[in-house]
Design a protein around this motif. Structure first.
Motif, PDB file in Angstrom:
ATOM      1  N   GLY A 104     112.519-116.993  -2.565  1.00  0.00           N
ATOM      2  CA  GLY A 104     111.863-118.229  -2.082  1.00  0.00           C
ATOM      3  C   GLY A 104     112.167-119.284  -3.021  1.00  0.00           C
ATOM      4  O   GLY A 104     113.328-120.116  -1.977  1.00  0.00           O
ATOM      5  N   VAL A 135     105.999-113.914  -0.371  1.00  0.00           N
ATOM      6  CA  VAL A 135     104.982-112.876  -1.566  1.00  0.00           C
ATOM      7  C   VAL A 135     105.419-112.005  -1.786  1.00  0.00           C
ATOM      8  O   VAL A 135     105.388-110.871  -0.148  1.00  0.00           O
ATOM      9  N   ILE A 150     108.959-112.072   5.251  1.00  0.00           N
ATOM     10  CA  ILE A 150     110.334-111.437   4.640  1.00  0.00           C
ATOM     11  C   ILE A 150     108.981-109.884   4.995  1.00  0.00           C
ATOM     12  O   ILE A 150     108.648-109.696   3.753  1.00  0.00           O
ATOM     13  N   LYS A 169     104.066-102.801   3.565  1.00  0.00           N
ATOM     14  CA  LYS A 169     104.918-104.200   4.208  1.00  0.00           C
ATOM     15  C   LYS A 169     105.013-104.038   5.573  1.00  0.00           C
ATOM     16  O   LYS A 169     104.946-105.149   6.296  1.00  0.00           O
ATOM     17  N   ILE A 200     118.600-104.189  -0.303  1.00  0.00           N
ATOM     18  CA  ILE A 200     118.227-105.208  -1.924  1.00  0.00           C
ATOM     19  C   ILE A 200     119.119-106.377  -1.801  1.00  0.00           C
ATOM     20  O   ILE A 200     120.420-106.716  -1.278  1.00  0.00           O
TER      21      ILE A 200
HETATM   22  N1  LIG Z   1     114.276-108.992  -4.613  1.00  0.00           N
HETATM   23  C1  LIG Z   1     114.610-108.056  -3.422  1.00  0.00           C
HETATM   24  O1  LIG Z   1     115.271-107.041  -3.950  1.00  0.00           O
HETATM   25  C2  LIG Z   1     113.514-107.776  -2.503  1.00  0.00           C
HETATM   26  C3  LIG Z   1     114.439-106.520  -1.130  1.00  0.00           C
HETATM   27  C4  LIG Z   1     113.452-106.835  -0.177  1.00  0.00           C
HETATM   28  C5  LIG Z   1     112.641-107.694   0.632  1.00  0.00           C
HETATM   29  N2  LIG Z   1     112.058-108.138  -0.576  1.00  0.00           N
HETATM   30  C6  LIG Z   1     110.823-109.606  -0.023  1.00  0.00           C
HETATM   31  O2  LIG Z   1     110.884-110.149  -0.148  1.00  0.00           O
HETATM   32  C7  LIG Z   1     110.068-111.535  -0.973  1.00  0.00           C
HETATM   33  C8  LIG Z   1     110.002-112.091  -1.960  1.00  0.00           C
HETATM   34  O3  LIG Z   1     110.135-111.274  -3.034  1.00  0.00           O
HETATM   35  P1  LIG Z   1     111.771-111.626  -4.218  1.00  0.00           P
HETATM   36  O4  LIG Z   1     112.800-110.541  -4.674  1.00  0.00           O
HETATM   37  O5  LIG Z   1     111.671-113.474  -4.305  1.00  0.00           O
HETATM   38  O6  LIG Z   1     109.468-111.923  -5.391  1.00  0.00           O
HETATM   39  P2  LIG Z   1     109.309-112.297  -6.458  1.00  0.00           P
HETATM   40  O7  LIG Z   1     110.437-112.652  -7.379  1.00  0.00           O
HETATM   41  O8  LIG Z   1     108.201-111.144  -7.417  1.00  0.00           O
HETATM   42  O9  LIG Z   1     108.110-113.505  -5.952  1.00  0.00           O
HETATM   43  C9  LIG Z   1     107.295-113.248  -5.155  1.00  0.00           C
HETATM   44  C10 LIG Z   1     106.143-114.523  -5.383  1.00  0.00           C
HETATM   45  O10 LIG Z   1     104.891-114.551  -4.568  1.00  0.00           O
HETATM   46  C11 LIG Z   1     104.551-115.406  -5.765  1.00  0.00           C
HETATM   47  N3  LIG Z   1     102.857-114.414  -5.154  1.00  0.00           N
HETATM   48  C12 LIG Z   1     102.688-113.253  -5.902  1.00  0.00           C
HETATM   49  N4  LIG Z   1     101.124-112.488  -5.525  1.00  0.00           N
HETATM   50  C13 LIG Z   1     100.934-113.633  -5.058  1.00  0.00           C
HETATM   51  C14 LIG Z   1      99.487-113.837  -5.214  1.00  0.00           C
HETATM   52  N5  LIG Z   1      97.941-112.785  -4.508  1.00  0.00           N
HETATM   53  N6  LIG Z   1     100.088-114.355  -3.735  1.00  0.00           N
HETATM   54  C15 LIG Z   1     100.020-115.839  -3.694  1.00  0.00           C
HETATM   55  N7  LIG Z   1     101.554-116.127  -4.372  1.00  0.00           N
HETATM   56  C16 LIG Z   1     100.848-114.441  -4.606  1.00  0.00           C
HETATM   57  C17 LIG Z   1     104.860-114.828  -6.432  1.00  0.00           C
HETATM   58  O11 LIG Z   1     103.980-116.154  -7.650  1.00  0.00           O
HETATM   59  P3  LIG Z   1     102.996-115.909  -8.900  1.00  0.00           P
HETATM   60  O12 LIG Z   1     102.665-115.372  -9.693  1.00  0.00           O
HETATM   61  O13 LIG Z   1     103.059-117.618  -9.447  1.00  0.00           O
HETATM   62  O14 LIG Z   1     101.449-115.821  -7.194  1.00  0.00           O
HETATM   63  C18 LIG Z   1     106.038-115.388  -6.215  1.00  0.00           C
HETATM   64  O15 LIG Z   1     106.438-116.525  -6.217  1.00  0.00           O
HETATM   65  C19 LIG Z   1     109.493-109.994  -0.961  1.00  0.00           C
HETATM   66  O16 LIG Z   1     108.093-109.807   0.021  1.00  0.00           O
HETATM   67  C20 LIG Z   1     109.919-108.517  -1.097  1.00  0.00           C
HETATM   68  O17 LIG Z   1     109.028-107.696  -0.515  1.00  0.00           O
HETATM   69  C21 LIG Z   1     112.587-108.517  -1.343  1.00  0.00           C
END
Ligand SMILES: NC(=O)c1ccc[n+]([C@@H]2O[C@H](COP(=O)([O-])OP(=O)(O)OC[C@H]3O[C@@H](n4cnc5c(N)ncnc54)[C@H](OP(=O)(O)O)[C@@H]3O)[C@@H](O)[C@H]2O)c1
Length: 325
Positions: free
Chosen positions: A21, A84, A120, A137, A158
């Motif tokens: 994000g 999210v 996403i 998802k 990833i």
């Molecule tokens: N990282 C990867 O390798 C990867 C790979 C493929 C897909 N993705 C997808 O990419 C997206 C972002 O991943 P990320 O790695 O950036 O995750 P992250 O760092 O854990 O960020 C998650 C965000 O969601 C917010 N959040 C969590 N629960 C929430 C809720 N109930 N209501 C509102 N906000 C909420 C968190 O903030 P708060 O805790 O303050 O609410 C945080 O801003 C996800 O959909 C993930 O599935 C990630």
């Protein structure tokens, strides 16, 4: 003659304080958008404001489990991006409530207000998967397309970048441990993609230059096994470690204990995801639903990993150029 100055478009980024994000927020701010960041703890999102001009980026409280907070976060918005996601369940943060119904709720509020959106998702999202994460998802993306047919779905493999929880976590482990685990022999294939490339794709979706109603598989330039990912990481941090294969049944036993901890290193649901290759599909390549198809040249691990993993070297930024134990 009156001078008419148009207000920049307002994009609400759900989960904009997270790893992916914050890069999307920065890319949007650079393009001149006003950005509203919706997350549960806006008080912890102070790191975002310096990414834009004064007043350009505004954190706001929202929880996808409460629809009225979504409605408030989307008031007056021109576009929405949902980043999210959760890696494991805890308390009321269930995969279904956050990743399926949460995404659906955003899409329904968008439809009611005539707003378009980007979701996403993930390459692993699969309605038929045994993993709850992967199924939720897939359900989230399907619900988004049903409510907002011109939505864009981005499915990254990833994701790597300065704050990632994959390479940073294993590099941290390598500082203390002489061995690194290779679950199931480390044969699962990934296509690591740079976070800024994912952010560029999301920003282009907000620009309106991506085909709506389409899912894009986002992968980097190389397909690597888990073992190769570990080898690349160890090379960059200039450390030698034993890569020890952990058979699936033993990994499941370990995960069933680890998942009792508050922020588990590994869960049985993650093992189910790890058992399946996580690479861009043939269909997406054929149909140009990839970064390359969008004209974005994906950055390689080789170019980016040294820019943030240097802190795990024995000599920190003062590289020795030699591999140490
Ligand atoms: N990282 C990867 O390798 C990867 C790979 C493929 C897909 N993705 C997808 O990419 C997206 C972002 O991943 P990320 O790695 O950036 O995750 P992250 O760092 O854990 O960020 C998650 C965000 O969601 C917010 N959040 C969590 N629960 C929430 C809720 N109930 N209501 C509102 N906000 C909420 C968190 O903030 P708060 O805790 O303050 O609410 C945080 O801003 C996800 O959909 C993930 O599935 C990630």
């Amino acid at each position: 003659m009156a001078l008419i100055v148009s207000t920049p478009k307002l994009v609400t980024v759900f989960g904009g304080s997270g790893f992916v994000g914050r890069h999307i927020v920065r890319t949007l701010a650079k393009r001149g958008y006003r950005v509203r960041v919706a997350c549960r703890r806006p008080d912890l999102a102070g790191h975002l404001q310096p990414l834009g001009n004064v007043g350009q980026i505004q954190p706001i409280q929202a929880n996808l489990r409460y629809r009225w907070t979504i409605e408030r976060a989307l008031e007056g918005a021109d576009y929405a991006i949902n980043c999210v996601g959760i890696l494991h369940e805890s308390g009321r943060q269930r995969f279904s409530s956050v990743q399926s119904f949460g995404a659906q709720a955003i899409a329904e509020v968008c439809r009611a207000n005539g707003i378009s959106m980007t979701q996403i998702s993930a390459i692993g999202a699969d309605a038929d998967s045994r993993s709850d994460y992967a199924r939720s998802k897939a359900a989230g993306a399907a619900a988004v397309l049903e409510a907002v047919p011109d939505a864009v779905i981005l499915r990254p493999s990833i994701i790597f970048g300065p704050e990632d929880s994959f390479f940073n976590r294993f590099a941290e482990m390598a500082r203390f441990s002489p061995v690194l685990p290779l679950i199931g022999g480390g044969k699962t294939k990934f296509q690591p993609v740079y976070v800024a490339d994912v952010a560029e794709a999301a920003a282009r979706a907000a620009d309106g230059t991506l085909a709506g109603g389409t899912s894009y598989d986002l992968g980097g330039p190389e397909v690597l096994s888990f073992r190769e990912c570990m080898e690349r990481m160890l090379e960059v941090i200039e450390r030698k470690r034993w890569l020890v294969s952990v058979p699936w049944p033993l990994a499941r036993m370990k995960a069933s204990v680890l998942e009792l901890l508050p922020n588990p290193l590994l869960t049985r649901d993650q093992l189910l995801q790890l058992a399946v290759d996580n690479v861009v599909s043939e269909a997406a390549i054929r149909e140009g639903r990839t970064l390359e198809g969008l004209g974005i040249r994906p950055q390689s691990l080789q170019a980016i990993l040294p820019t943030y993993l240097w802190r795990f070297r024995r000599a920190g930024q003062y590289t020795t150029g030699s591999v140490t134990s």
